[in-house]
Design a protein around this motif. Structure first.
Motif, PDB file in Angstrom:
ATOM      1  N   HIS A 141      37.019  42.412  44.424  1.00  0.00           N
ATOM      2  CA  HIS A 141      38.206  43.168  44.822  1.00  0.00           C
ATOM      3  C   HIS A 141      39.240  43.169  43.697  1.00  0.00           C
ATOM      4  CE1 HIS A 141      36.511  43.161  48.821  1.00  0.00           C
ATOM      5  NE2 HIS A 141      36.342  41.862  48.689  1.00  0.00           N
ATOM      6  N   SER A 142      39.395  42.050  43.043  1.00  0.00           N
ATOM      7  CA  SER A 142      40.312  41.952  41.912  1.00  0.00           C
ATOM      8  C   SER A 142      39.819  42.815  40.756  1.00  0.00           C
ATOM      9  CB  SER A 142      40.436  40.494  41.464  1.00  0.00           C
ATOM     10  OG  SER A 142      41.145  40.412  40.261  1.00  0.00           O
ATOM     11  N   ASN A 143      38.538  42.734  40.465  1.00  0.00           N
ATOM     12  CA  ASN A 143      37.973  43.546  39.388  1.00  0.00           C
ATOM     13  C   ASN A 143      38.145  45.029  39.672  1.00  0.00           C
ATOM     14  OD1 ASN A 143      36.453  43.686  36.833  1.00  0.00           O
ATOM     15  ND2 ASN A 143      34.929  44.696  38.125  1.00  0.00           N
ATOM     16  N   TYR A 144      37.950  45.423  40.923  1.00  0.00           N
ATOM     17  CA  TYR A 144      38.125  46.823  41.304  1.00  0.00           C
ATOM     18  C   TYR A 144      39.591  47.258  41.120  1.00  0.00           C
ATOM     19  CZ  TYR A 144      38.004  51.163  43.933  1.00  0.00           C
ATOM     20  OH  TYR A 144      38.115  52.476  44.301  1.00  0.00           O
ATOM     21  N   ALA A 145      40.531  46.412  41.512  1.00  0.00           N
ATOM     22  CA  ALA A 145      41.954  46.731  41.339  1.00  0.00           C
ATOM     23  C   ALA A 145      42.305  46.840  39.855  1.00  0.00           C
ATOM     24  CB  ALA A 145      42.830  45.678  42.019  1.00  0.00           C
ATOM     25  N   PHE A 146      41.761  45.958  39.044  1.00  0.00           N
ATOM     26  CA  PHE A 146      41.979  45.993  37.595  1.00  0.00           C
ATOM     27  C   PHE A 146      41.448  47.313  37.016  1.00  0.00           C
ATOM     28  CE2 PHE A 146      39.886  45.055  33.458  1.00  0.00           C
ATOM     29  CZ  PHE A 146      41.012  44.833  32.682  1.00  0.00           C
ATOM     30  N   GLN A 147      40.218  47.674  37.364  1.00  0.00           N
ATOM     31  CA  GLN A 147      39.631  48.929  36.876  1.00  0.00           C
ATOM     32  C   GLN A 147      40.418  50.132  37.395  1.00  0.00           C
ATOM     33  OE1 GLN A 147      37.348  49.179  34.556  1.00  0.00           O
ATOM     34  NE2 GLN A 147      37.041  46.970  34.495  1.00  0.00           N
ATOM     35  N   TRP A 148      40.872  50.053  38.637  1.00  0.00           N
ATOM     36  CA  TRP A 148      41.669  51.138  39.213  1.00  0.00           C
ATOM     37  C   TRP A 148      42.955  51.334  38.411  1.00  0.00           C
ATOM     38  CZ3 TRP A 148      46.515  51.683  41.242  1.00  0.00           C
ATOM     39  CH2 TRP A 148      46.762  52.862  41.933  1.00  0.00           C
ATOM     40  N   TYR A 149      43.623  50.231  38.068  1.00  0.00           N
ATOM     41  CA  TYR A 149      44.824  50.322  37.240  1.00  0.00           C
ATOM     42  C   TYR A 149      44.497  51.022  35.920  1.00  0.00           C
ATOM     43  CZ  TYR A 149      48.053  49.171  33.570  1.00  0.00           C
ATOM     44  OH  TYR A 149      48.876  49.295  32.479  1.00  0.00           O
ATOM     45  N   LEU A 150      43.455  50.571  35.238  1.00  0.00           N
ATOM     46  CA  LEU A 150      43.108  51.154  33.933  1.00  0.00           C
ATOM     47  C   LEU A 150      42.775  52.638  34.036  1.00  0.00           C
ATOM     48  CD1 LEU A 150      40.902  48.330  32.358  1.00  0.00           C
ATOM     49  CD2 LEU A 150      43.298  48.890  31.832  1.00  0.00           C
ATOM     50  N   ARG A 181      41.226  41.931  49.932  1.00  0.00           N
ATOM     51  CA  ARG A 181      39.892  41.454  50.303  1.00  0.00           C
ATOM     52  C   ARG A 181      39.350  42.124  51.549  1.00  0.00           C
ATOM     53  NH1 ARG A 181      40.823  35.225  50.669  1.00  0.00           N
ATOM     54  NH2 ARG A 181      42.837  35.953  51.411  1.00  0.00           N
ATOM     55  N   GLY A 182      40.153  42.905  52.216  1.00  0.00           N
ATOM     56  CA  GLY A 182      39.690  43.583  53.421  1.00  0.00           C
ATOM     57  C   GLY A 182      39.614  42.669  54.626  1.00  0.00           C
ATOM     58  N   LEU A 183      40.548  41.737  54.723  1.00  0.00           N
ATOM     59  CA  LEU A 183      40.575  40.810  55.851  1.00  0.00           C
ATOM     60  C   LEU A 183      41.064  41.500  57.116  1.00  0.00           C
ATOM     61  CD1 LEU A 183      42.260  37.709  54.140  1.00  0.00           C
ATOM     62  CD2 LEU A 183      39.818  38.145  54.453  1.00  0.00           C
ATOM     63  N   THR A 184      40.606  41.004  58.241  1.00  0.00           N
ATOM     64  CA  THR A 184      41.125  41.491  59.517  1.00  0.00           C
ATOM     65  C   THR A 184      42.504  40.865  59.728  1.00  0.00           C
ATOM     66  OG1 THR A 184      40.250  39.636  60.791  1.00  0.00           O
ATOM     67  CG2 THR A 184      38.778  41.548  60.474  1.00  0.00           C
ATOM     68  N   ALA A 185      43.225  41.357  60.723  1.00  0.00           N
ATOM     69  CA  ALA A 185      44.551  40.809  61.015  1.00  0.00           C
ATOM     70  C   ALA A 185      44.461  39.325  61.361  1.00  0.00           C
ATOM     71  CB  ALA A 185      45.196  41.577  62.161  1.00  0.00           C
TER      72      ALA A 185
END
Length: 178
Positions: free
Chosen positions: A38-47, A143-147
């Protein structure tokens, strides 16, 4: 590659720095990084979606202390063993930050990048450091956690959305990789 890769042993630490004098700083962005997809995806999304020449991007990893003061575990574990665990956590954090920074330098030389390794609770550390640095945006993965899971485990992204005085971008949805 220009910049410093010296490592110093502090709880709040500048692990990596790359500046590009041809592109003056236009925006200050913080991207939280860790080992998760999830972190890697956010990093790539930023770039891919936000980064522009001249950005000063802080790539920040926050690692949890081996045990917190006053915990029962602290009483049960030998101090030398705790210190060796802390050293390994710090080393891993530095390596992780450097890996993300190297990717920025290799593929996005028009960005300025500083890698930071912090120790403590992720939400609080990111919040304090972003305010200290004057960041205009904080980018984090979810991370897509539930409530219920967020309530039980805590959520860094939710904490930042509710407490940051700057824009917080939570990159939520990863494409299915089935």
């Amino acid at each position: 590659m220009t910049g410093s890769t010296d490592v110093h042993h502090f709880h709040r630490e500048n692990v990596f720095q790359h500046t590009n004098k041809q592109h003056p700083t236009s925006r200050t962005i913080m991207v939280a990084v860790d080992d998760s997809k999830h972190s890697n995806y956010a990093f790539q999304w930023y770039l891919n979606n936000v980064a522009k020449a001249g950005d000063l991007v802080y790539l920040v990893n926050v690692y949890q202390p081996a045990v917190t003061p006053g915990s029962v575990a602290l009483e049960m574990v030998h101090k030398a063993h705790l210190e060796s665990i802390e050293v390994e956590l710090e080393k891993h954090s530095h390596e992780l930050v450097k890996r993300f920074c190297d990717e920025v330098v290799k593929h996005h030389a028009d960005l300025q990048v500083v890698g930071l390794s912090l120790r403590g609770g992720a939400g609080a550390e990111l919040l304090v450091k972003s305010e200290e640095l004057g960041c205009e945006v904080i980018v984090v993965g979810a991370r897509g956690l539930t409530a219920l899971e967020r309530a039980a485990l805590g959520s860094t992204s939710e904490f930042l959305v509710h407490n940051a005085t700057t824009a917080s971008v939570v990159v939520c949805k990863m494409p299915d990789t089935a």
